[in-house]
Write an enzyme that holds these catalytic residues in place. Structure first.
Site, PDB file in Angstrom:
ATOM      1  N   HIS A 178      -3.727   4.308   6.745  1.00 30.43           N
ATOM      2  CA  HIS A 178      -2.666   3.770   5.884  1.00 30.43           C
ATOM      3  C   HIS A 178      -1.287   3.993   6.501  1.00 30.43           C
ATOM      4  CE1 HIS A 178      -5.415   3.109   2.478  1.00 30.43           C
ATOM      5  NE2 HIS A 178      -6.026   4.184   2.930  1.00 30.43           N
ATOM      6  N   ASP A 202       0.828  -1.227   0.000  1.00 30.09           N
ATOM      7  CA  ASP A 202       0.000   0.000   0.000  1.00 30.09           C
ATOM      8  C   ASP A 202       0.860   1.275   0.000  1.00 30.09           C
ATOM      9  OD1 ASP A 202      -1.712   2.064   0.747  1.00 30.09           O
ATOM     10  OD2 ASP A 202      -2.431   1.107   2.588  1.00 30.09           O
TER      11      ASP A 202
HETATM   12 ZN    ZN Z   1      -8.112   1.138  -0.617  1.00 30.04          ZN
HETATM   13 ZN    ZN Z   2      -9.176   0.639   2.569  1.00 34.51          ZN
END
Ligand code: ZN
Ligand code: ZN
Length: 555
Positions: A368, A195
């Protein structure tokens, strides 16, 4: 021969964009998919509701597909499923909350009964076809039950991180399973996909728990009615708002359809805990003093139809805002939404309400991972090849640079684009080709029937408006019966532009006379000469290009 087979990794969406994540893993005559997301339309797609991936490659190879594996329940990972499953019906695997959210979607699309959904847990291992084995690994993110996937193939293991952060004090569930990721790393990982959303941010993402402390502080010192807007899917946040309300003697009401749905599902599954008697119907808020009420609502992104936006523009049927309200926006605007969010905040200020948003206080943390977390994952998993995913182009490049710092040689990093085919074997990896990829636009019930022409028309209409020129000619004599009439919409305010409209009429009249004077002039030629002369005149006068619709009638 099995030995010569290669593993293909093909991202169909999610690269050079944040949204519509979907990756194909192909080995021999078998395919598995990770995620099936959607994206929200850009400003240059007026009237489009959602955007899907082009799945023509999969439609061509549908017999090979063994299943779809979901990392978590956010729209950019599951939103495309109802449309996908209508075209290609394959089993779908995901953790509990993820599958419950999918179930709700499929029910809305009336296809639940014919779909095959399988609930998994962290640690579950699924065998898909002859060649793939997929293990679900617990992670932390802004929605419960998020997972990374370890995909075992005959050539080695690929780890796909999904969306994640490292939260050592999560609100629901456990800390991300770093031990398992480390174990896989020690055994050897062929490739890691990770990510890239927050790769620009140094350090660590803050724990979700810090937001709870801040809420408590705000609630403790407040006598006003409190309204908190956040993402419906962030049930940790919703839980913390509920906690702060309970501690400070407030009842909780929910506003907004998606918020009601998710809260209901989460209470049912035990992800949200709320003492009896705290949750009240929105219609009952008037029975309590402002200091006894907290409303949790959608609309933290300034979405036009959302509950908070309607409240801000005094258009909500139950909640009327006054200066006796405190509104907390517990989210940061997703890129592209800044303007609508600031519009809503301005309206709230006009009402005289007190507003707290994340640039003023820590009422939001990201889901994130930041740089240090990303580096930690890279060094635990120690992949041979690294593929940054889930990010715009610059995010992918920065994530690649981060990987090089951690010791992955430059030639082993692959920045892919949607549709690129990366072929790997034990010794090498390279981009070998391309499959169709792109955007499929959904407008209401129509999938893919809004093409470039329709979009161009909508853009012209929204920017420069519409001019309709009506010319009436006699059936018998083929002569103009009167000067053409002009109707404009969204172009110029007609009263102040009488001269312009008169000019258009004059030009239209001339064009028609010219066409009619010619023998054998057909309708289409007549229309196009009318359109082009009017268009030329308007551009000369105003430098605008409205859509021009010539209508010629014969009576
Ligand atoms: Zn996402
Ligand atoms: Zn997500």
């Amino acid at each position: 021969m099995a030995k010569s087979k290669k593993l293909k990794i093909i991202p169909l969406g999610g690269l050079d964009e944040i949204g519509k994540n979907m990756t194909v893993f192909e080995y021999g005559n078998e395919i598995i998919l990770v995620d099936c997301g959607m994206a929200f339309p850009d400003d240059d797609m007026p009237g489009v509701d959602i955007v899907l991936n082009d799945i023509s490659y999969l439609e061509k190879n549908y017999q090979k597909i063994k299943g779809i594996f979901l990392t978590h329940g956010h729209e950019d990972h599951i939103g495309g499923l109802p449309y996908f499953l209508k075209a290609i019906n394959v089993p779908v695997y995901g953790t509990r909350l993820t599958i419950s959210l999918v179930e709700h979607k499929l029910k809305e699309h009336n296809i639940l009964s014919r779909c095959n959904l399988v609930r998994t847990k962290p640690g579950t291992v699924v065998k898909a076809g002859q060649h793939f084995t997929i293990e679900f690994i617990n992670t932390n993110h802004s929605i419960a039950d998020s997972a990374a996937l370890a995909i075992k193939t005959p050539l080695g293991t690929v780890v796909h991180m999904g969306d994640f952060k490292i939260d050592t004090t999560p609100i629901v569930g456990k800390v991300i399973d770093l031990a398992r990721l480390g174990e896989l790393g020690n055994r050897g990982v062929l490739a890691l996909m990770s990510d890239s959303t927050n790769v620009e941010r140094p350090g660590y993402a803050m724990s979700e728990m810090t937001v709870g402390t801040k809420f408590n502080e705000i609630f403790e010192n407040c006598k006003k009615r409190i309204i908190v807007a956040t993402f419906a899917s962030n049930i940790f946040r919703v839980q913390q708002i509920i906690n702060a309300a309970v501690t400070n003697g407030r009842k909780v009401a929910i506003s907004g359809r998606s918020m009601e749905n998710i809260v209901e599902i989460s209470i049912l599954l035990g992800y949200i805990k709320i003492p009896e008697g705290v949750l009240i119907p929105l219609d009952n808020i008037k029975k309590y003093r402002p200091s006894q009420v907290c409303i949790i609502t959608t609309g933290s992104q300034g979405e036009p139809m959302s509950a908070l936006t309607r409240m801000a523009f005094s258009d909500h049927k139950t909640v009327e805002l006054t200066k006796n309200d405190l509104i907390i926006l517990s989210a940061t605007p997703i890129p592209g939404n800044e303007k609508s969010v600031s519009n809503v905040i301005n309206e709230l200020f006009k009402i005289g309400a007190e507003v707290i948003y994340s640039s003023l206080a820590d009422v939001h943390v990201s889901g994130h991972a930041c740089q240090e977390e990303l580096k930690l994952i890279l060094s635990l998993v120690k992949p041979k090849y690294f593929i940054p995913v889930h990010g715009e182009h610059r995010h992918l490049v920065l994530h690649k640079e981060l990987a090089q710092k951690v010791g992955i040689p430059e030639q082993n990093n692959f920045i892919l684009h949607n549709g690129a085919v990366l072929e790997l074997d034990k010794q090498s990896a390279k981009i070998t080709g391309e499959v169709p990829s792109g955007k499929v636009l959904v407008d209401g019930l129509g999938v893919g029937d809004v093409g470039n022409v329709v979009l161009r028309d909508r853009k012209i209409l929204s920017e420069d408006g519409l001019i309709i020129v009506i010319a009436t000619i006699s059936h018998k004599t083929l002569e103009l019966l009167a000067q053409p009439d002009v109707i404009s919409r969204g172009f110029v305010y007609v009263k102040e532009a009488e001269n312009l409209i008169d000019g258009i009429k004059y030009v239209a009249n001339e064009a028609m006379e010219k066409s009619l004077a010619r023998k054998h002039c057909d309708w289409n030629t007549m229309k196009s000469s009318l359109r082009s002369s009017v268009s030329k005149y308007i551009y000369e006068k105003t430098e605008r290009n409205p859509m021009i619709l010539p209508i010629i009638e014969e009576i």
